[in-house]
Design an enzyme around this catalytic site. Structure first.
Site, mmCIF file in Angstrom:
data_model
loop_
_atom_site.group_PDB
_atom_site.id
_atom_site.type_symbol
_atom_site.label_atom_id
_atom_site.label_comp_id
_atom_site.label_asym_id
_atom_site.label_seq_id
_atom_site.Cartn_x
_atom_site.Cartn_y
_atom_site.Cartn_z
ATOM 1 N N CYS A 173 -2.235 2.188 4.083
ATOM 2 C CA CYS A 173 -3.016 0.345 3.991
ATOM 3 C C CYS A 173 -1.882 -0.088 2.582
ATOM 4 C CB CYS A 173 -4.334 0.814 2.717
ATOM 5 S SG CYS A 173 -5.354 1.816 3.780
ATOM 6 N N HIS B 256 -5.958 -3.170 -5.412
ATOM 7 C CA HIS B 256 -5.985 -2.538 -3.703
ATOM 8 C C HIS B 256 -8.032 -2.495 -3.411
ATOM 9 C CE1 HIS B 256 -5.902 -0.238 -0.709
ATOM 10 N NE2 HIS B 256 -6.473 0.381 -0.709
ATOM 11 N N GLU C 91 -8.225 3.163 -9.783
ATOM 12 C CA GLU C 91 -7.350 2.615 -9.650
ATOM 13 C C GLU C 91 -7.536 1.901 -11.573
ATOM 14 O OE1 GLU C 91 -7.996 -0.444 -6.732
ATOM 15 O OE2 GLU C 91 -6.004 -1.642 -7.511
ATOM 16 N N LYS D 278 -10.829 -7.630 -1.206
ATOM 17 C CA LYS D 278 -11.444 -6.345 0.026
ATOM 18 C C LYS D 278 -12.995 -7.598 -0.063
ATOM 19 C CE LYS D 278 -8.408 -3.198 0.449
ATOM 20 N NZ LYS D 278 -7.283 -3.969 -0.554
ATOM 21 N N HIS E 292 -11.559 -4.263 4.021
ATOM 22 C CA HIS E 292 -9.721 -4.035 4.215
ATOM 23 C C HIS E 292 -9.216 -3.620 5.369
ATOM 24 C CE1 HIS E 292 -6.758 -1.325 3.057
ATOM 25 N NE2 HIS E 292 -7.608 -0.382 2.379
ATOM 26 N N PHE F 115 -3.289 6.008 2.289
ATOM 27 C CA PHE F 115 -3.519 7.354 2.621
ATOM 28 C C PHE F 115 -2.344 8.139 2.360
ATOM 29 C CE2 PHE F 115 -7.027 7.898 5.832
ATOM 30 C CZ PHE F 115 -7.997 8.111 5.019
#
Lengths: 409, 403
Positions: free
Chosen positions: A167, A300, A311, A330, A335, A394
C-alpha cells in the site's frame, strides 16, 4: 549498521508540474477535487465481484460510466485503462512533450496488475473444468505490464521501474522518482500508482477481518475496518530549474521523502510505530523542516483499529498532542492499494494549492486516543505552507512525503 | 540495417557516481539449482559450468510441451530453512530468506536502519495467489486463508527477508521480466550512492511453480516455443527456440566503499557505473531492429568501451528467447561500434547453466564481481527484456581506482 543518517548532498529542488487521476469519483483531476473538497463518500455496494458471505459488501469503484468513457481500448485491462488515462492527463497537464517527455523516468507503483481479468479467466476455467476463453488476459496479469504499456503508448523512455511495495507503492514511486531527479539522472519523472479492484485483494482483507461492514470511518472510536477502492493517480515531477525554464505551472514542491521498513511483522505495524516515526523524521530532515512547519497531514488512515492507533502514536511522537491537522482520504475513496500513496499525494498537493484541507468522512465520535483535529465532515479552509502524506503497507513498508506550496520561494 | 530511433533513457550512478558515494560489493549469497552458499559457493557453481537443466521433478510434465527446468534441490533448501520456518514461509519466500541470510553472513554486515534490501522478481509468489483463490473456489469465504493472503502481495519475499536480516532501511521490490535481478543491483547501487542506505542486499528470486510453468509452456514462452525443434536452452545459437525456466535466489551486498573499508570488509569489486532505461517497444514485445541511440545505457557502454581500459567482458541477458538474444546482440553491436573484444559480443550467458529466473541477473552480477576480484575488469553486466527495459552495471577490481 550505524543508525546515523546522512542527508543528500544536494538541496531538494523538485516540483510537481502535472497531475492526473482516475478515482471512484470518476475520471479527471477536476472531478477528483470536486469530490474530495465536498467530502463526498464514494464507497458503495460493490458491483465488480461476488460479495455474498463476506464481512463487507462495499467497495469504492470507478463508476461504470466513467470507465466506459475512458479512451483506451476495452481489450486492455481495467487497470491499464485507468493508468493510461491518469498518466496521459498528468503529462498533458504538465505540457511535457518532445525530449522532456521521451527522457523522463517512469516509475509505477502496482500490486494487482491485470489480476482482475486473470481472475475472471481462472474462475471460469476452474468452475467449468473446461478450457476457458480470455486466456489472453494472462499476458497482462503481472504488475510490470502497466509500465510497459505506459512507456510505449505515451513515449516515456527513461529509466523504468515497477515498484511493488504494497500500500506504499504509489508513494514509493514518488520518492524514488524524485531521487533520480535529485541525482541528475533525469529532469522529469512520471510517477504514480494504479490498482483496479481484484477479488483476491477483497477476499484477502476479508479473511484478515480487516474489512468494514459499513463505509470506513478512520479515527472514529467505532471504526471497524477499511473499505477497498481502486484508482490510478500520476504526477509529473520535475527539476525546478527546467520546469521554470520551459514556463510550466508549478503545483507544489516536493521537499522531502522518507522510506523505511519495520522489519517486524508481515501484516502488522510495529506496535510503537517505530518505522513510521523514522519515515516521518527522515522526510522532515530531508525537507529541512521542523514538525511545527507542517500544517496538515494526509494520513494513511485506513480505518482499521490497529493502523489508525499506531499512526496516531507515530504522529503524536513527532508532532506532540494537537499539533497538526490530520485527515484521511480513504474515508472518501476507500483504500486504493498501490494507488493510495499517489492519489493521496495528489489530494495533498491540491489542498496546498487551494488552501482547503480535505475532510474525514463518516467521522462521528473521534477516538479519544487520537488527539488530533481530524477535520470531520467538511473541508477546512486553511492556508498551509507545507503538508505531509503518509503511506504504510504490508511488510512494514513506510513512506512519508513532504510537499510545500508551489508559490513559496 | 538497424533503424535509428529517438529512444532515450536516463539513469546512472556512475563515473557519475563521482558525486555520490562509491559502491563496493562485499558479499553474496545464493540458492540455485547448482547449490547454495556464499562467495565460495557461487564461484564453485560458476566454475563447474555445464548445466543444471533437467526434466522437471516437482510435478508431472508428461502432457506438457515443455518438460525441462533448472530446479533447486529440495534437500539443499531444507538445510537452510528449518522445519518451523519452512511451515511458515512459502517456498519462494524461503528461497529469498535463505539467500539473503547467506549474503549478509558472507559480507559480515549486520541489520539496522542503514541496511536496505532490493528484490527483483518476475513472477513473485504466484503459487500462493493460486492456492488462495483455489481455497475460495472450493469452499467459498470459509476457504480463504489469512495466512496465505499476505504472500499474494509481491513484496512478501522482500519483507520477510528484511525481517530475517533486520533490514530497516528502504525495502524495495521490483517486478520486471528477464532483467529483474540486474535491475535490482543497479537500483541498490543508486540507493547507496545517494546515501539512502549504507548497505543494500540486492538481487532476484523466482520459483518454478506448476501453474505458471504450464501456462508459460502453453503460451509458447518456454523452449520449444511453438513446439518447433528440440527443447533446450541455447542462447545466441541459430537454433534457439525459447528459454528454459530456472529458479532460485541470488543476492549481493552492495556497500558504501568507505564504510566497507573502515570495517575491514573483504571488497570483491567496485560498482563504478549503472544505468537503466527503456527502449520503446510494445508491451511484451521485442524490436530487434531498434536501437537506443541516446540512452544512458548506450552512453555508458560507449564510454566504457572507448576508455583506455575498455571492457574486458560482458555478461548478457540472452536466454534462448530468439527475440531477446537477437535484440541484445544488435544493441551491443551498435553501442560498441567495433570497440568490442572477445567475451563482450556475443556476451557470456549463464541462462543455459541456471535457467531463466530473476536470480539470474544477480548471478551475472556476481560472476562479474568474481571476475573483478581476480583482477579482471571492467566487466559489463548487460540486460534487455521483452517490453524494452534495458540495464547496465559495470564493475571493476576493487583497487582499480585510487582510494
Amino acid at each position: 549498521m550505524s543508525d546515523t543518517r546522512t542527508s543528500l548532498a544536494r538541496p531538494p529542488r523538485i516540483v510537481v508540474s502535472g497531475l492526473g487521476v482516475v478515482s471512484p469519483f470518476g475520471a479527471g483531476l477536476k472531478t477528483f477535487w470536486n469530490g474530495v473538497s465536498a467530502g463526498a463518500c464514494a464507497i458503495k455496494p460493490a458491483t465488480l465481484m461476488e460479495t455474498e458471505g463476506f464481512r463487507s459488501r462495499l467497495a469504492a469503484e470507478v463508476p461504470a460510466d466513467a470507465m466506459a468513457a475512458l479512451p483506451a481500448s476495452r481489450r486492455r485491462t481495467r487497470a491499464d485503462r485507468m493508468a493510461l488515462a491518469a498518466a496521459s492527463e498528468a503529462l498533458a497537464d504538465a505540457e511535457l512533450v518532445g525530449a522532456d517527455r521521451a527522457r523522463a523516468a517512469l516509475l509505477v507503483g502496482a500490486v494487482g496488475g491485470g489480476m482482475y481479468e486473470g481472475e475472471a479467466w481462472y474462475w471460469d476455467e476452474t468452475r467449468s473444468g473446461q478450457r476457458a476463453a480470455g486466456e489472453r488476459a494472462l499476458r497482462s496479469i503481472l504488475p510490470f505490464s502497466h509500465a510497459e504499456t505506459l512507456a510505449n503508448r505515451l513515449g516515456v523512455s527513461g529509466p523504468r521501474e515497477t515498484l511493488v511495495m504494497a500500500c506504499a507503492s504509489g508513494a514509493a514511486s514518488i520518492a524514488m522518482g524524485a531521487d533520480l531527479i535529485r541525482a541528475g539522472v533525469v529532469t522529469a519523472a512520471l510517477v504514480g500508482g494504479v490498482d483496479a479492484l481484484t477479488r483476491i485483494c477483497f477476499m484477502g482483507f476479508n479473511a484478515l477481518r480487516l474489512l468494514s461492514p459499513e463505509p470506513c470511518r478512520p479515527f472514529d472510536r467505532d471504526r471497524r475496518g477499511m473499505s477497498v477502492g481502486e484508482a490510478a493517480a500520476f504526477l509529473v515531477l520535475e527539476d525546478a530549474d527546467r520546469c521554470r525554464e520551459r514556463g510550466a505551472r508549478i503545483y507544489a514542491r516536493l521537499l522531502g521523502a522518507g522510506t523505511t521498513t519495520d522489519a517486524h511483522h508481515v501484516t502488522a505495524p510495529h506496535p510503537g510505530g517505530e518505522g513510521m516515526i523514522r519515515a516521518i523524521r527522515q522526510a522532515l530532515e530531508e525537507a529541512r523542516m521542523a514538525p511545527s512547519d507542517i500544517g496538515y497531514v494526509n494520513a494513511h488512515g485506513t480505518g482499521t483499529p490497529q493502523n489508525d492507533g499506531t499512526e496516531a502514536l507515530a504522529l503524536r511522537s513527532v508532532f506532540g498532542d494537537h499539533g497538526v491537522l490530520v485527515s484521511s482520504s480513504k474515508s472518501l475513496i476507500g483504500h486504493t492499494m498501490a494507488a493510495a500513496g499517489s492519489v493521496e499525494a495528489v489530494a495533498t498537493v491540491l489542498a496546498l494549492q487551494h488552501g482547503l484541507l480535505p475532510p474525514t468522512a463518516n467521522l462521528v465520535n473521534v477516538d479519544p486516543e487520537i488527539p488530533f483535529d481530524c477535520i470531520p465532515g467538511e473541508a477546512r479552509p486553511a492556508a498551509v505552507a507545507a503538508a505531509l502524506s503518509n503511506s504504510f503497507g504490508f511488510g512494514g513498508q513506510n513512506v512519508t512525503l513532504v510537499f510545500g506550496r508551489g508559490d513559496a520561494q | 540495417m538497424l533503424s535509428e530511433s529517438v529512444d532515450v533513457a536516463g539513469s546512472v550512478v556512475s563515473e557519475s557516481m563521482g558525486e555520490g558515494r562509491r559502491v563496493a560489493i562485499t558479499g553474496m549469497g545464493t540458492v540455485n539449482a547448482a547449490g547454495a552458499g556464499g562467495t565460495a559457493a557461487v564461484a564453485q557453481s560458476l566454475a563447474a559450468g555445464g548445466t543444471t537443466v533437467a526434466p522437471v521433478k516437482a510435478f508431472a510434465v508428461d502432457r506438457s510441451r515443455s518438460r525441462l527446468a533448472a530446479e533447486v534441490d529440495v534437500a539443499v533448501l531444507a538445510t537452510l530453512i528449518d522445519q518451523d520456518r519452512g511451515r511458515r514461509l512459502s517456498r519462494v519466500c524461503q528461497l529469498a530468506v535463505a539467500a539473503c541470510e547467506l549474503a549478509v553472513r558472507d559480507a559480515d554486515v549486520s541489520g539496522g536502519t542503514r541496511l536496505g534490501i532490493v528484490v527483483g522478481t518476475e513472477h513473485g509468489d504466484f503459487r500462493s495467489s493460486e492456492e488462495f483463490a483455489a481455497g475460495f473456489l472450493r469452499r467459498g469465504p470459509a476457504g480463504l486463508s489469512p495466512l496465505i493472503f499476505p504472500n499474494t502481495v509481491m513484496n512478501a519475499m522482500a519483507s520477510l527477508a528484511a525481517i530475517a536480516i533486520g533490514a530497516k532501511g528502504p525495502c524495495v521490490t521490483l517486478n520486471q521480466p528477464t532483467v529483474a535481478g540486474d535491475l535490482a543491483v543497479a537500483r541498490a547501487a543508486a540507493l547507496v550512492a545517494a546515501g539512502r542506505a549504507e548497505a543494500v542486499v540486492a538481487g532476484g528470486v523466482d520459483e518454478i511453480c506448476e501453474v505458471v510453468y504450464r501456462r508459460l509452456a502453453v503460451m509458447g514462452a518456454l523452449s520449444p516455443a511453438q513446439g518447433q525443434g528440440m527443447e533446450s536452452c541455447r542462447p545466441h545459437d541459430p537454433a534457439h527456440n525459447g528459454p528454459v525456466a530456472g529458479e532460485g535466489a541470488t543476492f549481493l551486498v552492495l556497500e558504501d566503499l568507505e564504510s566497507a573499508r573502515a570495517r575491514g570488509a573483504t571488497i570483491l569489486a567496485e560498482v563504478v557505473d549503472v544505468a537503466w532505461g527503456g527502449v520503446r517497444a510494445r508491451a511484451h514485445g521485442v524490436r530487434s531492429r531498434r536501437i537506443d541511440r541516446d540512452s544512458a545505457v548506450a552512453a555508458l557502454i560507449r564510454r566504457h568501451s572507448r576508455s583506455r581500459a575498455g571492457l574486458a567482458r560482458c555478461y548478457g541477458a540472452g536466454n534462448g528467447d530468439p527475440g531477446v538474444d537477437d535484440w541484445e546482440r544488435a544493441l551491443l553491436a551498435h553501442d560498441l561500434d567495433g570497440h568490442a573484444t572477445a567475451g563482450v559480443v556475443p556476451p557470456i550467458t549463464l541462462a543455459a547453466q541456471f535457467g531463466q529466473h530473476a536470480g539470474l541477473g544477480a548471478l551475472r552480477a556476481a560472476a562479474a564481481a568474481l571476475d573483478a576480484s581476480r583482477g579482471i575488469g571492467p566487466v559489463l553486466v548487460h540486460g534487455i527484456a521483452r517490453g524494452g527495459c534495458r540495464t547496465a552495471v559495470v564493475v571493476r577490481p576493487p583497487d582499480a581506482r585510487a582510494a
